[in-house]
Design an enzyme around this catalytic site. Sequence first.
Site, PDB file in Angstrom:
ATOM      1  N   VAL A  43       0.838  -1.225  -0.101  1.00 38.57           N
ATOM      2  CA  VAL A  43       0.138  -0.067   0.138  1.00 38.57           C
ATOM      3  C   VAL A  43       0.670   1.237  -0.078  1.00 38.57           C
ATOM      4  O   VAL A  43       1.852   1.388   0.546  1.00 38.57           O
ATOM      5  CB  VAL A  43      -1.033   0.247   1.196  1.00 38.57           C
ATOM      6  CG1 VAL A  43      -2.150  -0.966   1.047  1.00 38.57           C
ATOM      7  CG2 VAL A  43      -0.189  -0.099   2.604  1.00 38.57           C
ATOM      8  N   CYS A  44       0.291   2.242  -0.574  1.00 36.39           N
ATOM      9  CA  CYS A  44       1.094   3.660  -0.676  1.00 36.39           C
ATOM     10  C   CYS A  44       0.553   4.405   0.513  1.00 36.39           C
ATOM     11  O   CYS A  44      -0.052   5.338   0.411  1.00 36.39           O
ATOM     12  CB  CYS A  44       0.921   4.247  -1.935  1.00 36.39           C
ATOM     13  SG  CYS A  44      -0.833   4.613  -2.520  1.00 36.39           S
ATOM     14  N   SER A  45       0.933   3.896   1.741  1.00 43.35           N
ATOM     15  CA  SER A  45       0.345   4.554   2.911  1.00 43.35           C
ATOM     16  C   SER A  45       1.307   4.393   4.157  1.00 43.35           C
ATOM     17  O   SER A  45       2.213   3.322   4.158  1.00 43.35           O
ATOM     18  CB  SER A  45      -1.037   4.005   3.437  1.00 43.35           C
ATOM     19  OG  SER A  45      -1.318   4.292   4.461  1.00 43.35           O
TER      20      SER A  45
END
Length: 110
Positions: A43-45
């Site tokens: 995830v880009c988190s």
Amino acid sequence: RRHPDVLWVKRPRDVTALAEGQAALIAAARDMLRPGGRLIYAVCSLQDEEGPAQMRHAVTLGLVPDPFTAEDLPGLPEALTPEGWVRTSPALWRERGGMDGFFIGRLRRV
């Protein structure tokens, strides 16, 4: 970094909803894996609920951690966490303009 507006347009309940959806995706993916099959979760988190908490949840579903090693990350060993996850942030490669924030975990079905 590329979407700094996220701090202003996302609400705490949005993160909760996203995390619930991600947990459901992990459960569905587990059901599709053969024994010994691997699941890469990315995830880009930078939110704990969307990264490490999802890995802990996956373990409760019967998946086992399959940690990344330094050999898996040539040129980016500083992104490897003690748990064997990959965590990037704007602080990495600052001299090159920084990196986006990502979390990557690897799991295996037994």
